[in-house]
Write an enzyme that holds these catalytic residues in place. Structure first.
Site, mmCIF file in Angstrom:
data_model
loop_
_atom_site.group_PDB
_atom_site.id
_atom_site.type_symbol
_atom_site.label_atom_id
_atom_site.label_comp_id
_atom_site.label_asym_id
_atom_site.label_seq_id
_atom_site.Cartn_x
_atom_site.Cartn_y
_atom_site.Cartn_z
ATOM 1 N N ALA A 69 -7.151 1.635 -3.650
ATOM 2 C CA ALA A 69 -6.549 2.921 -3.303
ATOM 3 C C ALA A 69 -7.210 4.003 -4.158
ATOM 4 O O ALA A 69 -7.681 3.723 -5.268
ATOM 5 C CB ALA A 69 -5.053 2.870 -3.576
ATOM 6 N N GLY A 113 -6.272 -2.264 -3.201
ATOM 7 C CA GLY A 113 -6.005 -2.037 -1.779
ATOM 8 C C GLY A 113 -7.141 -2.528 -0.889
ATOM 9 O O GLY A 113 -6.920 -2.851 0.282
ATOM 10 N N GLU A 116 -6.510 -6.119 -0.440
ATOM 11 C CA GLU A 116 -5.311 -6.228 0.409
ATOM 12 C C GLU A 116 -5.630 -5.921 1.865
ATOM 13 O O GLU A 116 -5.134 -6.575 2.787
ATOM 14 C CB GLU A 116 -4.226 -5.293 -0.126
ATOM 15 C CG GLU A 116 -3.699 -5.760 -1.485
ATOM 16 C CD GLU A 116 -2.803 -4.726 -2.156
ATOM 17 O OE1 GLU A 116 -3.213 -3.552 -2.272
ATOM 18 O OE2 GLU A 116 -1.689 -5.092 -2.571
ATOM 19 N N GLU A 136 -4.721 -3.603 -10.255
ATOM 20 C CA GLU A 136 -3.678 -2.575 -10.390
ATOM 21 C C GLU A 136 -3.014 -2.574 -11.760
ATOM 22 O O GLU A 136 -2.644 -1.531 -12.285
ATOM 23 C CB GLU A 136 -2.600 -2.771 -9.306
ATOM 24 C CG GLU A 136 -3.048 -2.449 -7.893
ATOM 25 C CD GLU A 136 -3.703 -3.607 -7.162
ATOM 26 O OE1 GLU A 136 -4.062 -4.629 -7.807
ATOM 27 O OE2 GLU A 136 -3.857 -3.507 -5.936
HETATM 28 N N1 CO8 Z 1 -10.364 5.453 -6.566
HETATM 29 C C1 CO8 Z 1 -11.060 6.608 -6.669
HETATM 30 N N2 CO8 Z 1 -12.375 6.668 -6.981
HETATM 31 C C2 CO8 Z 1 -13.004 5.503 -7.216
HETATM 32 C C3 CO8 Z 1 -12.343 4.266 -7.125
HETATM 33 C C4 CO8 Z 1 -10.956 4.289 -6.780
HETATM 34 N N3 CO8 Z 1 -10.244 3.135 -6.629
HETATM 35 N N4 CO8 Z 1 -13.229 3.299 -7.414
HETATM 36 C C5 CO8 Z 1 -14.391 3.903 -7.658
HETATM 37 N N5 CO8 Z 1 -14.269 5.234 -7.547
HETATM 38 C C6 CO8 Z 1 -15.291 6.243 -7.760
HETATM 39 C C7 CO8 Z 1 -15.559 6.484 -9.240
HETATM 40 O O1 CO8 Z 1 -14.603 7.356 -9.795
HETATM 41 C C8 CO8 Z 1 -16.951 7.079 -9.199
HETATM 42 O O2 CO8 Z 1 -16.860 8.424 -8.849
HETATM 43 P P1 CO8 Z 1 -17.745 9.536 -9.636
HETATM 44 O O3 CO8 Z 1 -19.165 9.151 -9.345
HETATM 45 O O4 CO8 Z 1 -17.337 10.811 -9.011
HETATM 46 O O5 CO8 Z 1 -17.409 9.393 -11.083
HETATM 47 C C9 CO8 Z 1 -17.603 6.334 -8.037
HETATM 48 O O6 CO8 Z 1 -16.537 5.814 -7.248
HETATM 49 C C10 CO8 Z 1 -18.465 5.183 -8.480
HETATM 50 O O7 CO8 Z 1 -17.676 4.382 -9.332
HETATM 51 P P2 CO8 Z 1 -18.208 3.887 -10.783
HETATM 52 O O8 CO8 Z 1 -19.102 4.915 -11.391
HETATM 53 O O9 CO8 Z 1 -17.008 3.443 -11.562
HETATM 54 O O10 CO8 Z 1 -19.102 2.637 -10.315
HETATM 55 P P3 CO8 Z 1 -19.340 1.266 -11.080
HETATM 56 O O11 CO8 Z 1 -20.337 0.534 -10.248
HETATM 57 O O12 CO8 Z 1 -19.623 1.484 -12.515
HETATM 58 O O13 CO8 Z 1 -17.913 0.491 -11.006
HETATM 59 C C11 CO8 Z 1 -15.924 -0.325 -9.919
HETATM 60 C C12 CO8 Z 1 -17.393 0.130 -9.757
HETATM 61 C C13 CO8 Z 1 -15.902 -1.598 -10.733
HETATM 62 C C14 CO8 Z 1 -15.400 -0.588 -8.529
HETATM 63 C C15 CO8 Z 1 -15.097 0.756 -10.645
HETATM 64 O O14 CO8 Z 1 -15.318 2.012 -10.002
HETATM 65 C C16 CO8 Z 1 -13.619 0.501 -10.646
HETATM 66 O O15 CO8 Z 1 -13.147 -0.256 -11.487
HETATM 67 N N6 CO8 Z 1 -12.858 1.163 -9.733
HETATM 68 C C17 CO8 Z 1 -11.417 1.084 -9.710
HETATM 69 C C18 CO8 Z 1 -10.972 -0.265 -9.174
HETATM 70 C C19 CO8 Z 1 -9.465 -0.316 -9.157
HETATM 71 O O16 CO8 Z 1 -8.792 -0.254 -10.167
HETATM 72 N N7 CO8 Z 1 -8.913 -0.485 -7.937
HETATM 73 C C20 CO8 Z 1 -7.492 -0.600 -7.752
HETATM 74 C C21 CO8 Z 1 -6.930 0.723 -7.420
HETATM 75 S S1 CO8 Z 1 -5.157 0.706 -7.315
HETATM 76 C C22 CO8 Z 1 -4.846 0.067 -5.786
HETATM 77 O O17 CO8 Z 1 -5.707 -0.247 -5.030
HETATM 78 C C23 CO8 Z 1 -3.402 -0.075 -5.462
HETATM 79 C C24 CO8 Z 1 -3.243 -0.623 -4.076
HETATM 80 C C25 CO8 Z 1 -1.807 -0.793 -3.819
HETATM 81 C C26 CO8 Z 1 -1.540 -0.358 -2.482
HETATM 82 C C27 CO8 Z 1 -1.823 0.995 -2.438
HETATM 83 C C28 CO8 Z 1 -0.955 1.669 -3.403
HETATM 84 C C29 CO8 Z 1 -1.658 2.723 -4.052
#
Ligand code: CO8
Length: 261
Positions: A69, A113, A116, A136
């Site tokens: 998400a 998400g 999921e 999460e």
């Molecule tokens: N949301 C928003 N932006 C994101 C997300 C995200 N989940 N994941 C990546 N991005 C963005 C980064 O902010 C970055 O943007 P910018 O270039 O503007 O800084 C861009 O994508 C590239 O990301 P990274 O620079 O971090 O790239 P890396 O290759 O270093 O890392 C990862 C990739 C490992 C995927 C890392 O970005 C990461 O850990 N992302 C978050 C993963 C996460 O925690 N996901 C769970 C989110 S919570 C959720 O899904 C809840 C679901 C429940 C149902 C819905 C309820 C909300």
């Protein structure tokens, strides 16, 4: 129909084709927000209604199926907003109402998400670089789009607890071993393989395909005897279809069946 956060395409060589939906927020690793989930729902319903489509594929980019998400969008939400607007339930689960088979093709990360959403599909075909996780807990919340329910039903309590509580990610090989994914392929072959599987599904009788999906899904909603009852009744109903007569006659007469699509 034009979309901002997804791409759609129609593929296949037969009369009945495959609808392909590609999640497309490349700058945010396909992070899922309300707009994307609305557009995905709209495209899914469009393909489900379209008689020339027999199967649907949902995919992302080479780096990310979806990184979860959209955290930037969620960070200022409060309880009043998410409970009041029925966040997630309102528009994230349209895929559950689709009657045609949906195959997720996962390359790169399927996190939160994203994992999921892949689990809401009927099958997952994974590239060998795919990674599945439920991070999460690292941002102060819990999985909220089915992760705490579908993951243990799929991979068992032990692995699900490990992933949900410690943020351990699963690679494609482990995901295949424990039944989360159907097939693992080299990244440059996975879409080809999914399209071939989809084309196979498109070649079968539409009613038998939909009834199979309905019967398998009943197992997640019921006891064994209730699920068997659903299966038996759907099986009986097949004997009211032209495809049952055609399929069995073709077998007995050693010819290729011509199913209704
Ligand atoms: N949301 C928003 N932006 C994101 C997300 C995200 N989940 N994941 C990546 N991005 C963005 C980064 O902010 C970055 O943007 P910018 O270039 O503007 O800084 C861009 O994508 C590239 O990301 P990274 O620079 O971090 O790239 P890396 O290759 O270093 O890392 C990862 C990739 C490992 C995927 C890392 O970005 C990461 O850990 N992302 C978050 C993963 C996460 O925690 N996901 C769970 C989110 S919570 C959720 O899904 C809840 C679901 C429940 C149902 C819905 C309820 C909300």
């Amino acid at each position: 129909m034009t979309y901002d956060t997804i791409l759609t395409d129609i593929r296949g060589s037969g009369d009945i084709k495959t609808g392909v939906i590609t999640l497309h927020r490349p700058k945010a690793m396909n992070a899922l927000n309300d707009q994307l989930m609305d557009e995905l729902g709209c495209a899914l319903m469009g393909f489900d209604r379209d008689d020339s489509i027999g199967c649907i594929i949902v995919t992302g980019s080479e780096k990310a199926f979806a990184a979860g998400a959209d955290i930037a969008a969620m960070k200022d939400y409060d309880f009043q907003k998410v409970y009041g607007s029925n966040y997630i339930s309102r528009n994230w689960e349209t895929i559950r109402t689709v009657r045609k088979p949906v195959i997720a093709v996962v390359q790169g990360v399927a996190l939160g998400g994203g994992c999921e959403l892949a689990m809401m599909c009927d099958m997952i075909f994974a590239a060998d670089n795919a990674k599945f996780g439920q991070p999460e807990i690292t941002i102060g919340v819990i999985a909220g789009a089915g992760g705490t329910q579908r993951l243990p039903r799929t991979v068992g309590k032990a692995k699900a607890m490990d992933m949900l509580l410690t943020n351990r990610w699963m690679d494609a090989a482990e995901a295949e071993r424990c039944g989360l994914v159907s097939r693992v392929l080299p990244a440059d072959k996975v879409m080809e393989e999914a399209l071939a599987a989809a084309e196979k599904i498109c070649s079968f009788g539409r009613l038998a395909v939909m009834a199979t999906k309905e019967a398998v899904n009943a197992t997640f909603e019921s006891s064994l005897s209730e699920g068997l009852h659903v299966e038996r009744r759907l099986f009986h109903s097949m004997f009211g279809t032209a495809d049952q007569r055609e399929g069995m006659d073709a077998f007995v007469n050693k010819r290729k069946p011509m199913f209704n699509k």
